[in-house]
Design a protein around this motif. Structure first.
Motif, PDB file in Angstrom:
ATOM      1  N   SER A 158       0.961  -2.267  16.014  1.00  0.00           N
ATOM      2  CA  SER A 158       1.978  -3.307  15.856  1.00  0.00           C
ATOM      3  C   SER A 158       2.990  -3.342  17.000  1.00  0.00           C
ATOM      4  O   SER A 158       3.460  -4.416  17.385  1.00  0.00           O
ATOM      5  CB  SER A 158       2.713  -3.128  14.526  1.00  0.00           C
ATOM      6  OG  SER A 158       3.257  -1.813  14.428  1.00  0.00           O
ATOM      7  N   ASP A 159       3.347  -2.171  17.537  1.00  0.00           N
ATOM      8  CA  ASP A 159       4.310  -2.122  18.646  1.00  0.00           C
ATOM      9  C   ASP A 159       4.219  -0.749  19.310  1.00  0.00           C
ATOM     10  O   ASP A 159       3.432   0.109  18.910  1.00  0.00           O
ATOM     11  CB  ASP A 159       5.742  -2.411  18.159  1.00  0.00           C
ATOM     12  CG  ASP A 159       6.175  -1.499  17.012  1.00  0.00           C
ATOM     13  OD1 ASP A 159       5.810  -0.301  17.025  1.00  0.00           O
ATOM     14  OD2 ASP A 159       6.872  -1.978  16.098  1.00  0.00           O
ATOM     15  N   ARG A 160       5.025  -0.534  20.336  1.00  0.00           N
ATOM     16  CA  ARG A 160       4.924   0.708  21.112  1.00  0.00           C
ATOM     17  C   ARG A 160       5.401   1.925  20.319  1.00  0.00           C
ATOM     18  O   ARG A 160       4.898   3.027  20.520  1.00  0.00           O
ATOM     19  CB  ARG A 160       5.688   0.566  22.436  1.00  0.00           C
ATOM     20  CG  ARG A 160       5.031  -0.450  23.354  1.00  0.00           C
ATOM     21  CD  ARG A 160       5.748  -0.638  24.681  1.00  0.00           C
ATOM     22  NE  ARG A 160       5.034  -1.665  25.430  1.00  0.00           N
ATOM     23  CZ  ARG A 160       5.360  -2.962  25.407  1.00  0.00           C
ATOM     24  NH1 ARG A 160       6.400  -3.373  24.686  1.00  0.00           N
ATOM     25  NH2 ARG A 160       4.654  -3.847  26.092  1.00  0.00           N
ATOM     26  N   ASP A 161       6.380   1.741  19.435  1.00  0.00           N
ATOM     27  CA  ASP A 161       6.808   2.852  18.587  1.00  0.00           C
ATOM     28  C   ASP A 161       5.661   3.292  17.677  1.00  0.00           C
ATOM     29  O   ASP A 161       5.462   4.490  17.438  1.00  0.00           O
ATOM     30  CB  ASP A 161       8.023   2.463  17.755  1.00  0.00           C
ATOM     31  CG  ASP A 161       9.295   2.383  18.587  1.00  0.00           C
ATOM     32  OD1 ASP A 161       9.340   3.016  19.659  1.00  0.00           O
ATOM     33  OD2 ASP A 161      10.232   1.682  18.166  1.00  0.00           O
TER      34      ASP A 161
ATOM     35  N   GLY B  76       1.203  10.856  18.544  1.00  0.00           N
ATOM     36  CA  GLY B  76       1.703  12.120  18.041  1.00  0.00           C
ATOM     37  C   GLY B  76       0.813  12.749  16.985  1.00  0.00           C
ATOM     38  O   GLY B  76       0.630  13.967  16.948  1.00  0.00           O
ATOM     39  N   GLU B  77       0.225  11.912  16.135  1.00  0.00           N
ATOM     40  CA  GLU B  77      -0.593  12.411  15.018  1.00  0.00           C
ATOM     41  C   GLU B  77      -2.063  12.608  15.384  1.00  0.00           C
ATOM     42  O   GLU B  77      -2.748  13.451  14.794  1.00  0.00           O
ATOM     43  CB  GLU B  77      -0.503  11.424  13.838  1.00  0.00           C
ATOM     44  CG  GLU B  77       0.855  11.343  13.192  1.00  0.00           C
ATOM     45  CD  GLU B  77       1.188  12.584  12.373  1.00  0.00           C
ATOM     46  OE1 GLU B  77       0.251  13.237  11.866  1.00  0.00           O
ATOM     47  OE2 GLU B  77       2.380  12.917  12.257  1.00  0.00           O
TER      48      GLU B  77
ATOM     49  N   LEU C 234       0.603   4.746   9.804  1.00  0.00           N
ATOM     50  CA  LEU C 234       1.678   5.092  10.737  1.00  0.00           C
ATOM     51  C   LEU C 234       2.446   3.874  11.240  1.00  0.00           C
ATOM     52  O   LEU C 234       3.381   4.006  12.021  1.00  0.00           O
ATOM     53  CB  LEU C 234       1.083   5.842  11.928  1.00  0.00           C
ATOM     54  CG  LEU C 234       0.484   7.232  11.605  1.00  0.00           C
ATOM     55  CD1 LEU C 234      -0.348   7.733  12.775  1.00  0.00           C
ATOM     56  CD2 LEU C 234       1.582   8.219  11.273  1.00  0.00           C
ATOM     57  N   ALA C 235       2.070   2.687  10.773  1.00  0.00           N
ATOM     58  CA  ALA C 235       2.683   1.457  11.280  1.00  0.00           C
ATOM     59  C   ALA C 235       4.159   1.366  10.940  1.00  0.00           C
ATOM     60  O   ALA C 235       4.970   0.915  11.755  1.00  0.00           O
ATOM     61  CB  ALA C 235       1.936   0.239  10.745  1.00  0.00           C
TER      62      ALA C 235
ATOM     63  N   GLN D  87       4.763   7.580  31.033  1.00  0.00           N
ATOM     64  CA  GLN D  87       4.620   6.785  29.811  1.00  0.00           C
ATOM     65  C   GLN D  87       5.955   6.146  29.424  1.00  0.00           C
ATOM     66  O   GLN D  87       6.007   4.959  29.069  1.00  0.00           O
ATOM     67  CB  GLN D  87       4.098   7.641  28.661  1.00  0.00           C
ATOM     68  CG  GLN D  87       3.876   6.831  27.380  1.00  0.00           C
ATOM     69  CD  GLN D  87       3.244   7.652  26.280  1.00  0.00           C
ATOM     70  OE1 GLN D  87       3.093   8.868  26.399  1.00  0.00           O
ATOM     71  NE2 GLN D  87       2.867   6.996  25.201  1.00  0.00           N
ATOM     72  N   ASP D  88       7.032   6.915  29.494  1.00  0.00           N
ATOM     73  CA  ASP D  88       8.365   6.363  29.201  1.00  0.00           C
ATOM     74  C   ASP D  88       8.674   5.201  30.138  1.00  0.00           C
ATOM     75  O   ASP D  88       9.148   4.145  29.706  1.00  0.00           O
ATOM     76  CB  ASP D  88       9.432   7.441  29.345  1.00  0.00           C
ATOM     77  CG  ASP D  88       9.292   8.549  28.309  1.00  0.00           C
ATOM     78  OD1 ASP D  88       8.686   8.301  27.250  1.00  0.00           O
ATOM     79  OD2 ASP D  88       9.800   9.667  28.568  1.00  0.00           O
ATOM     80  N   PHE D  89       8.411   5.409  31.432  1.00  0.00           N
ATOM     81  CA  PHE D  89       8.640   4.358  32.426  1.00  0.00           C
ATOM     82  C   PHE D  89       7.790   3.123  32.126  1.00  0.00           C
ATOM     83  O   PHE D  89       8.275   1.985  32.167  1.00  0.00           O
ATOM     84  CB  PHE D  89       8.308   4.886  33.827  1.00  0.00           C
ATOM     85  CG  PHE D  89       8.137   3.809  34.859  1.00  0.00           C
ATOM     86  CD1 PHE D  89       9.236   3.255  35.502  1.00  0.00           C
ATOM     87  CD2 PHE D  89       6.862   3.322  35.180  1.00  0.00           C
ATOM     88  CE1 PHE D  89       9.071   2.241  36.446  1.00  0.00           C
ATOM     89  CE2 PHE D  89       6.694   2.317  36.119  1.00  0.00           C
ATOM     90  CZ  PHE D  89       7.803   1.770  36.752  1.00  0.00           C
TER      91      PHE D  89
END
Length: 326
Positions: free
Chosen positions: A109-112, A119-120, A322-323, A261-263
């Motif tokens: 759905s998005d980058r978060d 992470g999982e 995880l969404a 990745q952050d950039f």
């Protein structure tokens, strides 16, 4: 004579200084991104981090626009030791079925959400990569994909009926667009502009950053905002080569990949606004597609993935869970 002596002394000193700054290790990073693309920005950011952090011990040299090969060639060159890093995206679904999870329409759905999935589930992706001889140093992104073409605006899946659409190499993307009614053809990214210009292909699907940097807006009439797939990109190395690097170099490369990745996420969000304006300014007609219609039409792809891929349904359920971030 004194002048010549001074010149020789200066030259010798410069030679010593030059050798002091020569990298102990030179590493090649090949990718398919065009100048101005998110791929180029991401790879350059990674190289700058490595080159500055290593105090001259490691130099990453970057080669974009498929100079060192197209995606599949780069994957092979990694194993042969001819290239040290590549930045594959959709093509990873042809390396192992596990990566096909990111070919499922609207699953990210998005980058978060993508960070939570990373992470999982990163151990699963890393294991799959290493089983095929690769090592994922870190993640970047290709982004949310949209459809351009020269036939008509795409509002619902049936509008794709009969459209000759270029896709990346990957069975799930081809299956998805066949399901929607298009006539999809896998093709290397570097060949797409000419295919669109000559009418060999009617359209293609890519994030804004790839569309604008490759100048597809110059040879396409319509952009339909579908956001049908989010594709991560993988800072990829050969597992064999990476494992032979000193541990401090491995750690430094991994850390730089994380910073990249952050950039990349910040840069990608910025480009989504800026480059849509660039595409519109070229005279491309833009429309918002009916995403609900596309999601409904995508159910058979999920069913096929669950049936054909080992633990496919389990992966689908885990990613979807995880969404929300709960």
């Amino acid at each position: 004579m004194k002048f010549i002596a001074r010149m020789l002394a200066t030259t010798a000193a410069l030679g010593i200084a030059g050798s002091a700054f020569a990298a102990d290790m030179t590493m090649k990073f090949g990718h398919v991104g065009a100048p101005g693309s998110l791929f180029e920005a991401s790879v350059n950011n990674f190289a700058e981090c490595v080159n500055s952090t290593s105090d001259g011990k490691v130099e990453v040299q970057t080669f974009g626009s498929s100079q060192l090969g197209k995606d599949k060639e780069l994957l092979q060159k990694l194993k042969l030791g001819q290239v040290d890093f590549a930045l594959p995206s959709s093509v990873m679904s042809s390396v192992d079925d596990v990566f096909g999870i990111f070919e499922m329409p609207y699953i990210i759905s998005d980058r978060d959400h993508m960070r939570r999935v990373q992470g999982e589930m990163m151990d699963k992706f890393q294991s799959a990569a290493e089983a095929k001889g690769y090592h994922i140093v870190g993640l970047a992104e290709n982004g949310f994909r949209h459809i351009t073409n020269n036939t008509r605006p795409i509002n619902v899946p049936s509008d794709l009926e009969g459209i000759k659409l270029r896709t990346p190499n990957g069975v799930w993307r081809v299956s998805m667009f066949k399901l929607y009614g298009a006539n999809p053809t896998p093709m290397a990214f570097s060949d797409v502009f000419t295919a669109l210009q000559t009418g060999v292909m009617d359209g293609q699907e890519n994030p804004y950053a790839q569309i604008a940097s490759a100048k597809f807006q110059e040879v396409q009439k319509y952009l339909s905002i579908t956001g049908h797939v989010y594709t991560p990109a993988y800072i990829l190395a050969s597992q064999k080569s990476f494992s032979k690097l000193p541990e401090d170099v491995q750690a430094m490369l991994t850390d730089c990949a994380s910073k990249t990745q952050d950039f990349t996420y910040e840069k990608a969000a910025q480009l989504e606004t800026e480059l849509l304006d660039v595409i519109k300014a070229a005279g491309v007609e833009v429309n918002e597609a009916d995403k609900a219609a596309f999601i409904e039409a995508s159910k058979p792809i999920y069913e096929a993935f669950a049936k054909e891929v080992d633990s496919g349904q389990e992966m689908i359920d885990q990613v979807l869970s995880l969404a929300s971030g709960s």
